[in-house]
Design an enzyme around this catalytic site. Structure first.
Site, short mmCIF file in Angstrom:
data_model
loop_
_atom_site.label_atom_id
_atom_site.label_comp_id
_atom_site.label_asym_id
_atom_site.label_seq_id
_atom_site.Cartn_x
_atom_site.Cartn_y
_atom_site.Cartn_z
N GLY A 24 2.99 -9.38 -12.91
CA GLY A 24 2.05 -8.83 -13.87
C GLY A 24 2.53 -7.58 -14.55
O GLY A 24 1.74 -6.66 -14.78
N SER A 41 3.61 -6.94 -17.65
CA SER A 41 3.72 -6.93 -19.11
C SER A 41 2.96 -5.78 -19.75
O SER A 41 3.11 -5.54 -20.95
CB SER A 41 3.22 -8.26 -19.69
OG SER A 41 1.91 -8.55 -19.26
N GLY A 51 0.29 -1.95 -18.67
CA GLY A 51 -0.38 -1.14 -17.67
C GLY A 51 0.53 -0.54 -16.62
O GLY A 51 1.66 -0.13 -16.89
N GLY A 101 2.06 -1.93 -14.03
CA GLY A 101 3.28 -2.68 -13.76
C GLY A 101 4.39 -2.35 -14.75
O GLY A 101 5.55 -2.15 -14.35
N ASP A 153 2.83 -17.78 -13.48
CA ASP A 153 1.58 -17.42 -12.82
C ASP A 153 1.86 -17.17 -11.35
O ASP A 153 2.43 -18.03 -10.66
CB ASP A 153 0.59 -18.58 -12.99
CG ASP A 153 -0.82 -18.22 -12.58
OD1 ASP A 153 -0.99 -17.34 -11.72
OD2 ASP A 153 -1.77 -18.84 -13.12
N TYR A 212 -14.62 -8.29 -4.63
CA TYR A 212 -13.43 -7.52 -5.01
C TYR A 212 -12.88 -6.75 -3.82
O TYR A 212 -11.66 -6.70 -3.61
CB TYR A 212 -13.77 -6.56 -6.15
CG TYR A 212 -12.60 -5.74 -6.62
CD1 TYR A 212 -11.45 -6.34 -7.15
CD2 TYR A 212 -12.62 -4.35 -6.54
CE1 TYR A 212 -10.37 -5.59 -7.58
CE2 TYR A 212 -11.55 -3.58 -6.97
CZ TYR A 212 -10.43 -4.21 -7.49
OH TYR A 212 -9.36 -3.45 -7.91
#
Length: 285
Positions: free
Chosen positions: A24, A26, A28, A30, A81, A175
């Site tokens: 992940g 791409s 933020g 990360g 994914d 969560y």
């Protein structure tokens, strides 16, 4: 402790020549971690779903790879994914083939839904369980043969300390279970892999971080004013990942804790809101 700027974090140690596999990455946090590693000339393999531009999301795995190269690193963009066995296996194999192995795994991909139990759909529950828990477990598991060949192997998961105060379970049970399960992966793998010398740690921000996940929440723009830039987590991650794997494992770090250990005591440069606005504390702490 001396006070230094965020840009000085980790100046004594480097990720030069090391290979990071990030889920992940791409945008933020990360991407921020990837760009910090790229400043050292690291190799970064990004496994992310966003291969085509989307109106509601900034960037793709390919634009992120371009930014990594521009920052001085080497990048391999993998559209995939983290819930897919084949996609994760392909990313690990590509890292081995392209860069000769994996030194660092960063479990960054995560889904969030703060709904109460009555309001949380089982589809969203399954999404959080599959991405946060199964995805983190699988990315670490599939990377183990490669990590065992590294001179300083690390697994770093973006998950909170295991705080069993009832308020966090009562606030958003679905969560909380998904994020605490990621933290249990850190707890268990650190113990399981300590003889292999593979460091396994978690990292969590003390405040809200200005990412799409925050901005897309109800009242997100206001929340973003009280958030810090992702760079604070990236600098903390860099500091952890450049420590000795045999001496740094089984920890539930916060970004402020790590940076304080590096000599950084003034975090105001990381604020994304108006000067003087105090950052909003993150949950689970």
């Amino acid at each position: 402790m001396r006070t230094v700027s965020g840009s000085e974090a980790g100046v004594r140690r480097s990720l030069t020549g090391r290979t990071l596999l990030i889920s992940g990455g791409s945008r933020g946090i990360g991407l921020a971690i990837a760009l910090r590693a790229a400043q050292d000339g690291a190799n970064v393999v990004l496994l992310a779903k966003t291969g085509e531009p989307r109106p509601s999301l900034e960037g793709t795995v390919f634009t992120a790879a371009e930014q990594i190269r521009a920052a001085g690193g080497h990048a391999l963009a993998m559209v995939g994914d983290v819930r897919s066995d084949d996609d994760v296996a392909n990313a690990v194999a590509a890292a081995d083939t392209t860069f000769g192995g994996i030194d660092v795994v960063v479990n960054n991909a995560s889904a969030i839904d703060l709904s109460t139990t009555d309001q949380l759909s089982m589809k969203r529950y399954d999404l959080m369980a599959d991405i946060n828990v199964r995805g983190a477990f699988m990315l670490a598991k599939f990377s183990l043969p490669s990590l065992r060949r590294s001179a300083n192997p690390h697994i770093l998961t973006l998950s909170p300390p295991l705080n069993l105060a009832p308020r966090w379970a009562g606030a958003h049970l679905g969560y909380t279970m998904a994020k605490y399960a990621m933290s249990l992966i850190t707890l268990g793998l650190a113990e399981e892999l300590k003889e292999d010398g593979i460091a396994v740690n978690s990292l969590w921000p003390c405040t809200l971080i200005n990412t799409a996940a925050v901005r897309n929440m109800p009242d997100g723009e206001r929340l973003a004013e009280g958030a810090r830039r992702p760079d604070i987590v990236a600098d903390a991650a860099h500091a952890v990942l450049t420590r000795s794997s045999r001496e740094t494992t089984g920890n539930f770090f916060t970004d402020e804790q790590v940076l304080a250990e590096e000599g950084i005591t003034d975090f105001t440069a990381y604020n994304s809101g108006a000067p003087g606005s105090p950052p909003v504390p993150d949950i689970f702490l």
